[in-house]
Design an enzyme around this catalytic site. Structure first.
Site, PDB file in Angstrom:
ATOM      1  N   LYS A 210       1.009  -1.217   0.109  1.00 44.18           N
ATOM      2  CA  LYS A 210       0.108   0.052   0.182  1.00 44.18           C
ATOM      3  C   LYS A 210       0.684   1.281  -0.062  1.00 44.18           C
ATOM      4  CE  LYS A 210      -4.473  -1.473   1.608  1.00 44.18           C
ATOM      5  NZ  LYS A 210      -5.512  -1.351   2.535  1.00 44.18           N
TER       6      LYS A 210
ATOM      7  N   LYS B 159     -10.649  -4.438  -3.569  1.00 42.17           N
ATOM      8  CA  LYS B 159     -11.653  -3.404  -3.762  1.00 42.17           C
ATOM      9  C   LYS B 159     -10.790  -2.383  -4.572  1.00 42.17           C
ATOM     10  CE  LYS B 159     -12.035  -3.810   0.901  1.00 42.17           C
ATOM     11  NZ  LYS B 159     -12.802  -4.559   1.944  1.00 42.17           N
TER      12      LYS B 159
ATOM     13  N   LYS C  93      -4.769 -10.655  -6.395  1.00 41.50           N
ATOM     14  CA  LYS C  93      -5.999 -11.072  -5.603  1.00 41.50           C
ATOM     15  C   LYS C  93      -7.195 -10.236  -5.873  1.00 41.50           C
ATOM     16  CE  LYS C  93      -5.479  -8.412  -1.540  1.00 41.50           C
ATOM     17  NZ  LYS C  93      -5.387  -8.257  -0.267  1.00 41.50           N
TER      18      LYS C  93
HETATM   19  P1  TYM Z   1     -10.466  -6.303   4.305  1.00 43.78           P
HETATM   20  O1  TYM Z   1     -11.621  -5.392   4.591  1.00 43.78           O
HETATM   21  O2  TYM Z   1      -9.429  -6.162   3.047  1.00 43.78           O
HETATM   22  O3  TYM Z   1     -11.173  -7.812   3.724  1.00 43.78           O
HETATM   23  C1  TYM Z   1     -12.200  -8.572   4.599  1.00 43.78           C
HETATM   24  C2  TYM Z   1     -11.963  -9.767   4.556  1.00 43.78           C
HETATM   25  O4  TYM Z   1     -12.000 -10.426   3.103  1.00 43.78           O
HETATM   26  C3  TYM Z   1     -10.919 -11.355   2.930  1.00 43.78           C
HETATM   27  N1  TYM Z   1     -10.560 -11.190   1.388  1.00 43.78           N
HETATM   28  C4  TYM Z   1     -10.293 -12.062   0.897  1.00 43.78           C
HETATM   29  N2  TYM Z   1     -10.384 -13.533   0.910  1.00 43.78           N
HETATM   30  C5  TYM Z   1     -10.270 -14.181  -0.300  1.00 43.78           C
HETATM   31  N3  TYM Z   1      -9.789 -13.996  -1.398  1.00 43.78           N
HETATM   32  C6  TYM Z   1      -9.968 -12.350  -1.679  1.00 43.78           C
HETATM   33  N4  TYM Z   1      -9.618 -11.843  -2.784  1.00 43.78           N
HETATM   34  C7  TYM Z   1      -9.870 -11.544  -0.638  1.00 43.78           C
HETATM   35  N5  TYM Z   1     -10.009 -10.072  -0.346  1.00 43.78           N
HETATM   36  C8  TYM Z   1     -10.210  -9.893   0.941  1.00 43.78           C
HETATM   37  C9  TYM Z   1      -9.900 -10.801   3.772  1.00 43.78           C
HETATM   38  O5  TYM Z   1      -8.809 -11.690   4.159  1.00 43.78           O
HETATM   39  C10 TYM Z   1     -10.653 -10.302   5.039  1.00 43.78           C
HETATM   40  O6  TYM Z   1     -10.782 -11.599   6.109  1.00 43.78           O
HETATM   41  N6  TYM Z   1      -7.452  -5.753   8.029  1.00 43.78           N
HETATM   42  C11 TYM Z   1      -8.587  -6.308   7.489  1.00 43.78           C
HETATM   43  C12 TYM Z   1      -9.701  -6.048   8.476  1.00 43.78           C
HETATM   44  C13 TYM Z   1      -9.388  -6.008   9.927  1.00 43.78           C
HETATM   45  C14 TYM Z   1      -9.270  -7.418  10.786  1.00 43.78           C
HETATM   46  C15 TYM Z   1      -9.082  -7.052  11.929  1.00 43.78           C
HETATM   47  C16 TYM Z   1      -9.553  -8.645  10.255  1.00 43.78           C
HETATM   48  C17 TYM Z   1      -9.125  -5.136  11.032  1.00 43.78           C
HETATM   49  N7  TYM Z   1      -9.016  -5.731  12.011  1.00 43.78           N
HETATM   50  C18 TYM Z   1      -9.076  -8.046  12.938  1.00 43.78           C
HETATM   51  C19 TYM Z   1      -9.640  -9.594  11.300  1.00 43.78           C
HETATM   52  C20 TYM Z   1      -9.131  -9.285  12.598  1.00 43.78           C
HETATM   53  C21 TYM Z   1      -8.862  -5.977   6.352  1.00 43.78           C
HETATM   54  O7  TYM Z   1      -8.631  -4.850   5.531  1.00 43.78           O
HETATM   55  O8  TYM Z   1      -9.888  -6.634   5.610  1.00 43.78           O
END
Ligand code: TYM
Length: 338
Positions: free
Chosen positions: A115, A204, A201
């Protein structure tokens, strides 16, 4: 057992979020509440300010993401659904853990490297310390299990390292403050890839909307995106090994298998020898069948801002209560007088 996971509020869910994480959130809430455990799911709005953002858009996106999660099956009577900003203990614990997390650990985070790109000097401090906030999110509730996609595995390993070091440095061996959390990563859908590039991957932040399936896409758009998805000219193999080196084909078959609750081997048994001209329409039809009802519920729910705010406020009240003992213990362990 205590389950917790979070998602950034972007206003929309894509298929990667849904298959990689949210389906497990829904599944686990049934299993865990039957065992008397607790599931907490939250919108990571504090994380969202680590990148440039529009404040009004963030407010709207937070509500929209709450609507999307309820539409996917999060039951707010059984699970606690809230947004981080309503629970100040997340930000407080992050500060306390900043004393334990090491710069070297944060420097190794691939999400930070991706990022920030080449402009590290211009990236926000929040983007760099983001994994410490994520560790706080998890550790605050004595979480035992964290359902996520594979891209979050490294952040959870860091959360374990932070917990372990804090327990070692500040707690008696028989009275650790923090529980070490386990990630729960699905086997088939751990990493859903872009429809335009099998090596990236689904995300968004990809500038091309054709690279992802959004929960809000209608049937026509889903059909169009699947039709245009990048593939190769070979027919589908009869065994999973035949997908080696065919990233795009493997991704589409994996998506089909997960949506159909089948194994990749089962899907290939049905489609062996067929080309994408036959497989893609079947995949698009399955997507519309599985995501269409979610889309309809989402469209109805997102209109009612007052109801969504009430859900988040109620969830936050319960989360604040659950967070208090661990936050108090963390202050005390560090010798901070309050
Ligand atoms: P975020 O918002 O990017 O994504 C949310 C969840 O979706 C999963 N994900 C995917 N899984 C499979 N294939 C993909 N292409 C894909 N894109 C996204 C992510 O692995 C995630 O589980 N940092 C985290 C949010 C967060 C969090 C936490 C998660 C903040 N605090 C504490 C767990 C525990 C994030 O940005 O996810």
């Amino acid at each position: 057992m205590r389950v917790l996971s979070g998602i950034q509020p972007t206003g929309n869910l894509h298929l990667g979020n849904y298959l990689g994480a949210i389906r497990n959130w829904v599944r686990m809430q049934e299993e865990i509440s039957a065992q008397g455990g607790q599931c907490l799911y939250f919108l990571a709005d504090l994380h969202a300010i680590s990148m440039p953002h529009d404040p009004a858009q963030l407010t709207a996106n937070t509500r929209a993401m709450a609507a999307a999660l309820v539409a996917c099956g999060i039951d707010t009577d059984r699970s606690i659904l809230f947004n981080q900003a309503r629970v100040p203990a997340h930000a407080e614990l992050q500060w306390l853990l900043n004393g334990t997390a090491r710069m070297g650990w944060l420097n190794r985070m691939t999400q930070w490297k991706d990022k920030a790109g080449k402009n590290r000097e211009g990236a926000s401090a929040a983007l760099f310390t983001y994994p410490v906030l994520q560790a706080a999110d998890v550790l605050l509730y004595q979480t035992t299990h964290v359902p996520v996609g594979e891209d979050q595995k490294q952040h959870l390993e860091l959360a374990r390292d932070v917990a372990q070091k804090f327990n070692n440095d500040y707690c008696a061996p028989d009275a650790p403050v923090f529980t070490l959390p386990e990630p729960i990563i699905p086997k088939e859908a751990a990493r859903i890839m872009s429809l335009r590039d099998g090596s990236a991957k689904m995300s968004k932040s990809d500038p091309s909307d054709m690279s992802r399936i959004n929960l809000t896409d209608d049937a026509d758009l889903m059909n169009q995106k699947v039709k245009k998805a990048r593939t190769d000219p070979e027919p589908l193999p009869s065994e999973p090994e035949g997908l080696e080196g065919r990233a795009e084909a493997r991704n589409l078959v994996g998506i089909y298998a997960t949506l159909a609750n089948q194994s990749v081997a089962d899907v290939l048994r049905d489609f062996a020898g067929q080309g994408f001209g036959q497989f893609k329409p079947a995949l698009a039809e399955l997507m519309v069948e599985k995501l269409g009802p979610i889309n309809q519920r989402f469209t109805a729910l997102r209109e009612d801002s007052a109801a969504l705010d009430a859900i988040l406020a109620k969830g936050a009240e319960r989360a604040r209560e659950l967070a208090t003992p661990t936050l108090d213990a963390s202050y005390a362990a560090l010798g901070l007088c309050r």
